[in-house]
Design an enzyme around this catalytic site. Structure first.
Site, PDB file in Angstrom:
ATOM      1  N   HIS A  45       0.873  -1.180   0.000  1.00 10.38           N
ATOM      2  CA  HIS A  45       0.000   0.000   0.000  1.00 10.38           C
ATOM      3  C   HIS A  45       0.909   1.230   0.000  1.00 10.38           C
ATOM      4  O   HIS A  45       1.968   1.207   0.641  1.00 10.38           O
ATOM      5  CB  HIS A  45      -0.852   0.082   1.285  1.00 10.38           C
ATOM      6  CG  HIS A  45      -2.038  -0.821   1.335  1.00 10.38           C
ATOM      7  ND1 HIS A  45      -2.362  -1.555   2.461  1.00 10.38           N
ATOM      8  CD2 HIS A  45      -3.018  -1.079   0.426  1.00 10.38           C
ATOM      9  CE1 HIS A  45      -3.480  -2.240   2.237  1.00 10.38           C
ATOM     10  NE2 HIS A  45      -3.894  -1.977   1.013  1.00 10.38           N
TER      11      HIS A  45
ATOM     12  N   CYS B  46      -1.846   2.720   9.117  1.00  8.89           N
ATOM     13  CA  CYS B  46      -2.820   1.704   8.688  1.00  8.89           C
ATOM     14  C   CYS B  46      -3.976   1.600   9.675  1.00  8.89           C
ATOM     15  O   CYS B  46      -5.092   1.240   9.298  1.00  8.89           O
ATOM     16  CB  CYS B  46      -2.171   0.335   8.576  1.00  8.89           C
ATOM     17  SG  CYS B  46      -0.762   0.235   7.494  1.00  8.89           S
TER      18      CYS B  46
HETATM   19  N1  ARG Z   1      -3.169  -7.321   6.879  1.00  9.63           N
HETATM   20  C1  ARG Z   1      -3.687  -6.151   6.237  1.00  9.63           C
HETATM   21  C2  ARG Z   1      -3.737  -6.368   4.739  1.00  9.63           C
HETATM   22  O1  ARG Z   1      -2.886  -7.046   4.223  1.00  9.63           O
HETATM   23  C3  ARG Z   1      -2.854  -4.940   6.581  1.00  9.63           C
HETATM   24  C4  ARG Z   1      -3.371  -3.660   6.040  1.00  9.63           C
HETATM   25  C5  ARG Z   1      -2.464  -2.495   6.238  1.00  9.63           C
HETATM   26  N2  ARG Z   1      -3.086  -1.291   5.876  1.00  9.63           N
HETATM   27  C6  ARG Z   1      -2.493  -0.252   5.272  1.00  9.63           C
HETATM   28  N3  ARG Z   1      -3.158   0.826   5.115  1.00  9.63           N
HETATM   29  N4  ARG Z   1      -1.285  -0.353   4.771  1.00  9.63           N
HETATM   30  O2  ARG Z   1      -4.613  -5.892   4.057  1.00  9.63           O
END
Ligand code: ARG
Length: 268
Positions: free
Chosen positions: A163, A257
């Site tokens: 992300h 996150c």
């Molecule tokens: N385990 C989650 C996923 O893989 C973590 C999300 C992290 N969120 C972020 N905004 N980077 O989707």
């Protein structure tokens, strides 16, 4: 005073593997999860943020990562269309919550994957959007049309930084910090052109997710373990608040996150 959305980690655990950080063999320690999340919640409240909480739902362990709820600008909210079926059940809960908060909920076409603020961060007047691992580049265009804003689409190339908020944090005054190697050459150029004062973070510090920060004016809340970045930000007049986030790093997440701005921008 900023409004933020958090989700208590009551149902958080590592139940599946959808990014390279997650391993079911390395579960999260429940008391530490609670303490680390509470540390974030209390820190944000102490910085005068107005924190709303959504009710966590069983069988949706990653709902704690509210940055992926969607993207709010003004009074409108675009919910995420999650790429992974493991997370898609979260969308309806977030959309309903935002509707109850008075937002107009605008869905993207269901075939366009979009993971919200996790892949869409404003820097100056531009919305920097990441694509490939989670969000589709076609979703960027749809978001730009809905909010009538300038979108800069950049490709993410390192699966560990899946992300944009895992490797990029914009700041005012054409600045920010990032791990450049997480972007392809075009993306690196596009970001440097618009943010000439951006700080490069080393691979070592990027790995602790230091770019995954919540910026509240001159205060920055970030995971511990990036002393070089902290020194550079301190020199620029920021106060860095570092928190232990190891239990959330096990799922590939940290401070940002776990936080969504409501809204990220008033209007563009
Ligand atoms: N385990 C989650 C996923 O893989 C973590 C999300 C992290 N969120 C972020 N905004 N980077 O989707």
């Amino acid at each position: 005073m900023r409004d933020l959305l958090l989700c208590p980690p009551d149902h958080y655990s590592i139940q599946y593997e959808i990014n390279p950080w997650m391993s079911r063999a390395r579960g999260a320690d429940t008391p530490m999860v609670q303490a680390q999340w509470r540390g974030l919640y209390e820190k944000l409240c102490s910085l005068q943020a107005n924190v709303s909480l959504i009710t966590p739902q069983p069988k949706l362990p990653d709902m704690v990562f509210t940055a992926n709820a969607g993207l709010a600008v003004g009074r409108r909210f675009i919910p995420s269309n999650f790429r992974h079926q493991e997370r898609s059940g979260e969308a309806a809960f977030f959309a309903q919550f935002m509707e109850e908060k008075g937002y107009e909920v605008v869905w993207l076409p269901p075939d366009l994957y979009f993971e919200g603020e996790g892949d869409a961060l404003f820097g100056g007047d531009a919305l920097f959007c990441g694509y490939k691992f989670r969000t589709d580049i076609q979703a960027h265009r749809a978001v730009a049309d809905i909010f009538s804003c300038l979108v800069i689409s950049v490709e993410l190339v390192d699966p560990r930084f899946y992300h944009i908020d895992t490797c990029f944090c914009p700041l005012p005054a054409e600045s920010g910090y990032w791990f450049p190697e997480a972007f392809d050459e075009y993306g690196q150029r596009a970001i440097r052109d618009r943010l000439p004062n951006i700080i490069d973070v080393s691979a070592e510090e990027a790995q602790v997710f230091c770019c995954n920060s919540v910026v509240l004016d001159k205060d920055i809340v970030m995971p511990a373990g990036a002393p070089n970045l902290v020194a550079q930000l301190t020199e620029r007049g920021y106060t860095c608040h570092t928190l232990q986030m190891c239990e959330f790093l096990k799922a590939g997440g940290a401070c940002k996150c776990l936080t969504m701005f409501m809204p990220q921008r008033q209007e563009v």
